[in-house]
Design a protein around this motif. Structure first.
Motif, PDB file in Angstrom:
ATOM      1  N   ARG A  49       0.825  -1.210   0.000  1.00  0.00           N
ATOM      2  CA  ARG A  49       0.000   0.000   0.000  1.00  0.00           C
ATOM      3  C   ARG A  49       0.863   1.266   0.000  1.00  0.00           C
ATOM      4  O   ARG A  49       0.602   2.210  -0.735  1.00  0.00           O
ATOM      5  N   LYS A  50       1.926   1.249   0.836  1.00  0.00           N
ATOM      6  CA  LYS A  50       2.820   2.408   0.891  1.00  0.00           C
ATOM      7  C   LYS A  50       3.569   2.576  -0.428  1.00  0.00           C
ATOM      8  O   LYS A  50       3.730   3.693  -0.915  1.00  0.00           O
ATOM      9  N   ILE A 126       7.767  -5.162  -5.118  1.00  0.00           N
ATOM     10  CA  ILE A 126       7.856  -3.942  -4.309  1.00  0.00           C
ATOM     11  C   ILE A 126       9.280  -3.419  -4.436  1.00  0.00           C
ATOM     12  O   ILE A 126      10.232  -4.126  -4.094  1.00  0.00           O
ATOM     13  N   LYS A 127       9.426  -2.208  -4.929  1.00  0.00           N
ATOM     14  CA  LYS A 127      10.749  -1.601  -5.057  1.00  0.00           C
ATOM     15  C   LYS A 127      11.066  -0.808  -3.789  1.00  0.00           C
ATOM     16  O   LYS A 127      10.174  -0.233  -3.179  1.00  0.00           O
ATOM     17  N   PRO A 128      12.350  -0.759  -3.395  1.00  0.00           N
ATOM     18  CA  PRO A 128      12.708   0.022  -2.203  1.00  0.00           C
ATOM     19  C   PRO A 128      12.576   1.524  -2.456  1.00  0.00           C
ATOM     20  O   PRO A 128      12.752   1.994  -3.574  1.00  0.00           O
ATOM     21  N   HIS A 129      12.248   2.286  -1.400  1.00  0.00           N
ATOM     22  CA  HIS A 129      12.098   3.736  -1.486  1.00  0.00           C
ATOM     23  C   HIS A 129      12.307   4.304  -0.095  1.00  0.00           C
ATOM     24  O   HIS A 129      11.901   3.695   0.895  1.00  0.00           O
ATOM     25  N   GLU A 134      11.832   1.613   6.322  1.00  0.00           N
ATOM     26  CA  GLU A 134      11.792   0.789   7.530  1.00  0.00           C
ATOM     27  C   GLU A 134      10.862  -0.419   7.346  1.00  0.00           C
ATOM     28  O   GLU A 134      11.231  -1.548   7.660  1.00  0.00           O
ATOM     29  N   THR A 135       9.669  -0.183   6.825  1.00  0.00           N
ATOM     30  CA  THR A 135       8.714  -1.262   6.563  1.00  0.00           C
ATOM     31  C   THR A 135       9.270  -2.229   5.526  1.00  0.00           C
ATOM     32  O   THR A 135       9.158  -3.448   5.672  1.00  0.00           O
ATOM     33  N   TYR A 136       9.888  -1.668   4.475  1.00  0.00           N
ATOM     34  CA  TYR A 136      10.469  -2.492   3.410  1.00  0.00           C
ATOM     35  C   TYR A 136      11.562  -3.394   3.970  1.00  0.00           C
ATOM     36  O   TYR A 136      11.601  -4.591   3.672  1.00  0.00           O
ATOM     37  N   LEU A 140      11.731  -7.357   3.949  1.00  0.00           N
ATOM     38  CA  LEU A 140      12.863  -7.980   3.258  1.00  0.00           C
ATOM     39  C   LEU A 140      13.546  -9.008   4.155  1.00  0.00           C
ATOM     40  O   LEU A 140      13.859 -10.129   3.721  1.00  0.00           O
ATOM     41  N   GLU A 141      13.738  -8.641   5.405  1.00  0.00           N
ATOM     42  CA  GLU A 141      14.396  -9.534   6.359  1.00  0.00           C
ATOM     43  C   GLU A 141      13.565 -10.792   6.599  1.00  0.00           C
ATOM     44  O   GLU A 141      14.093 -11.904   6.579  1.00  0.00           O
TER      45      GLU A 141
END
Length: 150
Positions: A49-50, A126-129, A134-136, A140-141
């Motif tokens: 969503r983000k 989902i691409k990082p931004h 923090e949520t990404y 990912l972890e």
């Protein structure tokens, strides 16, 4: 088959609640491994969503496949209830070849809704931004810690 569609349409019209996580597990494909837990599924939907708000997602088999081939990094989220399996069964192999994390979630309609669409979708990247880093990173972890299928 037609009767099932009618009851589903009637249920949607009445505004009945969505199927629970446990109920969605009944419709999974046999290849849906590694499957995200209920908690991780919620985190992934939140991250999607983000990311959608910042236009940092790729959705659909064709688009995700194209950007995996181009070398784009991100978390790939696949819907576990997509039929036929042949539509997207090559995506996890592509992810493994390029060391990209991927996970399955139980529902393609919930996956599409998380992306801000009325249509279901079977694959999202989902691409990082920096806005939701923090949520990404959390997702990912956790996705990276899931055991890969044999």
């Amino acid at each position: 088959m037609a009767r099932e569609k009618q009851t589903e349409a009637a249920a949607d019209a009445e505004g009945t609640p969505e199927r629970s996580y446990r109920e969605q597990l009944d419709f999974l494909n046999p290849i849906a491994q590694p499957l995200a837990s209920r908690k991780l599924t919620r985190k992934l939907y939140k991250c999607i969503r983000k990311a959608a708000k910042h236009k940092q997602i790729r959705r659909g088999v064709k688009e995700v496949q194209k950007f995996i081939n181009k070398g784009e990094k991100g978390i790939t989220v696949l819907a576990g209830d997509t039929l036929p399996i042949d539509v997207y069964c090559h995506i996890p192999i592509m992810c493994e070849d390029r060391s990209l994390p991927y996970a399955y979630v139980p529902s393609k309609s919930d996956l599409g809704a998380a992306a801000g669409s009325k249509r279901p979708t079977c694959v999202i990247m989902i691409k990082p931004h920096e806005e939701y880093q923090e949520t990404y990173d959390e997702c990912l972890e956790e996705v990276g810690a899931l055991p890969l299928p044999l």
